[in-house]
Design an enzyme around this catalytic site. Structure first.
Site, PDB file in Angstrom:
ATOM      1  N   MET A  30       0.838  -1.203   0.000  1.00 14.17           N
ATOM      2  CA  MET A  30       0.000   0.000   0.000  1.00 14.17           C
ATOM      3  C   MET A  30       0.877   1.260   0.000  1.00 14.17           C
ATOM      4  O   MET A  30       0.393   2.357   0.269  1.00 14.17           O
ATOM      5  CB  MET A  30      -0.951  -0.002   1.196  1.00 14.17           C
ATOM      6  CG  MET A  30      -1.913  -1.199   1.154  1.00 14.17           C
ATOM      7  SD  MET A  30      -3.405  -0.958   2.113  1.00 14.17           S
ATOM      8  CE  MET A  30      -2.750  -0.753   3.749  1.00 14.17           C
ATOM      9  N   HIS A  37       9.112  -3.036   3.590  1.00 11.81           N
ATOM     10  CA  HIS A  37       8.860  -3.157   2.154  1.00 11.81           C
ATOM     11  C   HIS A  37      10.176  -3.436   1.403  1.00 11.81           C
ATOM     12  O   HIS A  37      10.206  -4.219   0.455  1.00 11.81           O
ATOM     13  CB  HIS A  37       8.246  -1.867   1.606  1.00 11.81           C
ATOM     14  CG  HIS A  37       6.918  -1.515   2.207  1.00 11.81           C
ATOM     15  ND1 HIS A  37       6.741  -0.422   3.022  1.00 11.81           N
ATOM     16  CD2 HIS A  37       5.706  -2.115   2.122  1.00 11.81           C
ATOM     17  CE1 HIS A  37       5.463  -0.346   3.395  1.00 11.81           C
ATOM     18  NE2 HIS A  37       4.806  -1.365   2.868  1.00 11.81           N
ATOM     19  N   GLN A  61     -10.464  -3.083   1.535  1.00 15.93           N
ATOM     20  CA  GLN A  61     -10.056  -3.725   2.791  1.00 15.93           C
ATOM     21  C   GLN A  61     -10.173  -2.793   3.992  1.00 15.93           C
ATOM     22  O   GLN A  61      -9.765  -3.145   5.095  1.00 15.93           O
ATOM     23  CB  GLN A  61      -8.637  -4.285   2.671  1.00 15.93           C
ATOM     24  CG  GLN A  61      -7.531  -3.258   2.587  1.00 15.93           C
ATOM     25  CD  GLN A  61      -6.206  -3.893   2.225  1.00 15.93           C
ATOM     26  OE1 GLN A  61      -6.017  -4.405   1.118  1.00 15.93           O
ATOM     27  NE2 GLN A  61      -5.267  -3.887   3.158  1.00 15.93           N
ATOM     28  N   GLN A 153      -2.565 -12.315   7.301  1.00 18.39           N
ATOM     29  CA  GLN A 153      -2.706 -12.008   5.865  1.00 18.39           C
ATOM     30  C   GLN A 153      -1.932 -13.025   5.032  1.00 18.39           C
ATOM     31  O   GLN A 153      -2.429 -13.545   4.024  1.00 18.39           O
ATOM     32  CB  GLN A 153      -2.198 -10.594   5.607  1.00 18.39           C
ATOM     33  CG  GLN A 153      -2.068 -10.238   4.139  1.00 18.39           C
ATOM     34  CD  GLN A 153      -1.744  -8.771   3.960  1.00 18.39           C
ATOM     35  OE1 GLN A 153      -2.626  -7.933   4.084  1.00 18.39           O
ATOM     36  NE2 GLN A 153      -0.503  -8.448   3.671  1.00 18.39           N
ATOM     37  N   SER A 185       5.991  -0.140  10.298  1.00 26.88           N
ATOM     38  CA  SER A 185       4.640  -0.061   9.754  1.00 26.88           C
ATOM     39  C   SER A 185       4.399   1.352   9.269  1.00 26.88           C
ATOM     40  O   SER A 185       4.855   2.315   9.899  1.00 26.88           O
ATOM     41  CB  SER A 185       3.609  -0.411  10.836  1.00 26.88           C
ATOM     42  OG  SER A 185       2.314  -0.013  10.431  1.00 26.88           O
TER      43      SER A 185
HETATM   44  P1  AMP Z   1       1.511  -2.799   3.499  1.00 27.37           P
HETATM   45  O1  AMP Z   1       2.045  -1.747   2.571  1.00 27.37           O
HETATM   46  O2  AMP Z   1       1.526  -2.382   4.938  1.00 27.37           O
HETATM   47  O3  AMP Z   1       0.181  -3.348   3.042  1.00 27.37           O
HETATM   48  O4  AMP Z   1       2.524  -4.011   3.421  1.00 27.37           O
HETATM   49  C1  AMP Z   1       2.915  -4.569   2.189  1.00 27.37           C
HETATM   50  C2  AMP Z   1       3.695  -5.817   2.439  1.00 27.37           C
HETATM   51  O5  AMP Z   1       4.844  -5.510   3.247  1.00 27.37           O
HETATM   52  C3  AMP Z   1       2.907  -6.882   3.198  1.00 27.37           C
HETATM   53  O6  AMP Z   1       3.238  -8.160   2.698  1.00 27.37           O
HETATM   54  C4  AMP Z   1       3.390  -6.710   4.604  1.00 27.37           C
HETATM   55  O7  AMP Z   1       3.300  -7.875   5.394  1.00 27.37           O
HETATM   56  C5  AMP Z   1       4.850  -6.346   4.378  1.00 27.37           C
HETATM   57  N1  AMP Z   1       5.360  -5.632   5.540  1.00 27.37           N
HETATM   58  C6  AMP Z   1       4.825  -4.556   6.149  1.00 27.37           C
HETATM   59  N2  AMP Z   1       5.544  -4.212   7.232  1.00 27.37           N
HETATM   60  C7  AMP Z   1       6.557  -5.114   7.315  1.00 27.37           C
HETATM   61  C8  AMP Z   1       7.648  -5.311   8.221  1.00 27.37           C
HETATM   62  N3  AMP Z   1       7.843  -4.522   9.277  1.00 27.37           N
HETATM   63  N4  AMP Z   1       8.497  -6.331   7.984  1.00 27.37           N
HETATM   64  C9  AMP Z   1       8.311  -7.157   6.926  1.00 27.37           C
HETATM   65  N5  AMP Z   1       7.307  -7.022   6.038  1.00 27.37           N
HETATM   66  C10 AMP Z   1       6.438  -6.022   6.226  1.00 27.37           C
END
Ligand code: AMP
Length: 283
Positions: A30, A37, A61, A153, A185
């Site tokens: 996202m 990421h 979502q 997820q 995050s």
């Molecule tokens: P998001 O942009 O938050 O929807 O995350 C995109 C992808 O990055 C998803 O597969 C998340 O699980 C992964 N992700 C987000 N935060 C982390 C983190 N701290 N460590 C590893 N992967 C992450």
């Protein structure tokens, strides 16, 4: 690096990569990139000849009361980071590119989607599974990369791939943390200075539970309630759930077997954070 907004352009680029016999890897995101990421991008870069990162804040979502409107968006900064990580293509579609007028088909997630995050956020995983299924249909990746930070997820997507016979491999990537342990995050940006300091309590609780399990505690409820008490000792933290669950089914366990996941969701002020740890103690 290409930045494209349409499905047709993605398909053209993927067609060319496949004609060159390149393995195609997709990391759905996202946006608002952080080191989590980047971990996905680097893993994909190591394994694939053509790396696609999608950037889409998926309205399906988010519930009406969620943070869709204020979710951080900065495609320019994201593009800089992706370029540095040698990503080949960013797919940043509009909402209407993904959900054109008349769109009316969704992926209904079963049990795995109704517990934990699914219980707190009804419809969330239906939205996640639907957009990920669409991205798989658009990109036809050989491999797709998901973070263990969002453990449920990951399980929902693995189950969907297995149940719906998607011909691709899901690669889980480890959770990347700040130096004090807070899981990276995009939502950490919402935290005030005091809240940011308090947010480390999620990691402390996981670490504490892991130590207790490694020291021989096998009673899941004891682990769960001690972790919860530790979080509740912080005046800024409000527990949504703390659960000790089976890593496959995400059902609560009574005894800590070979491996368990401790999953938690905690409100720090107005910000809802999730974290988890997979503990392997070997029976
Ligand atoms: P998001 O942009 O938050 O929807 O995350 C995109 C992808 O990055 C998803 O597969 C998340 O699980 C992964 N992700 C987000 N935060 C982390 C983190 N701290 N460590 C590893 N992967 C992450």
């Amino acid at each position: 690096m290409q930045i494209v907004e349409t499905i047709a352009e993605v398909r053209r680029a993927v067609g060319k990569a496949k004609a060159e016999v390149k393995k195609v890897g997709l990391a759905p995101t996202m946006g608002a990139f952080h080191a989590g990421h980047i971990e996905l991008m680097r893993t994909a870069r190591r394994e694939c000849g053509f790396v696609i990162v999608s950037v889409f804040v998926n309205p399906a979502q988010f519930a009406p009361s969620d943070d869709f409107g204020r979710y951080p968006r900065d495609l320019e900064a994201d593009a800089e980071i992706a370029k540095t990580e040698s990503v080949d293509l960013i797919f940043a579609p509009s909402a209407t590119e993904i959900y054109p007028e008349g769109f009316d088909t969704y992926v209904e997630v079963g049990k795995l989607g109704r517990i934990l995050e699914g219980a707190s956020r009804p419809g969330h995983f239906r939205g996640v599974a639907t957009v990920v299924a669409k991205l798989f249909g658009i990109v036809s990746p050989d491999t797709a990369y998901f973070g263990m930070k969002d453990y449920q997820q990951l399980r929902v997507i693995q189950k969907m791939v297995s149940d719906l016979d998607f011909a691709l491999e899901i690669v889980p990537c480890p959770t990347v943390r700040e130096p004090d342990g807070l899981a990276m995050s995009s939502r950490n940006a919402y935290l005030s200075k005091d809240e940011r300091a308090a947010a480390v309590v999620l990691y402390r609780a996981l670490e504490f539970a892991e130590e207790r399990a490694r020291a021989g505690e096998r009673n899941a409820e004891a682990l769960r309630s001690e972790a919860q008490r530790l979080i509740e000792s912080d005046p800024l933290a409000c527990v949504d759930y703390v659960a000790v669950v089976d890593p496959e089914t995400l059902e609560p366990v009574e005894r800590v077997g070979e491996s368990v996941v401790i999953a938690l969701a905690v409100r720090i002020g107005d910000t809802r954070l999730i974290d988890n740890t997979l503990i392997e103690v070997g029976g």
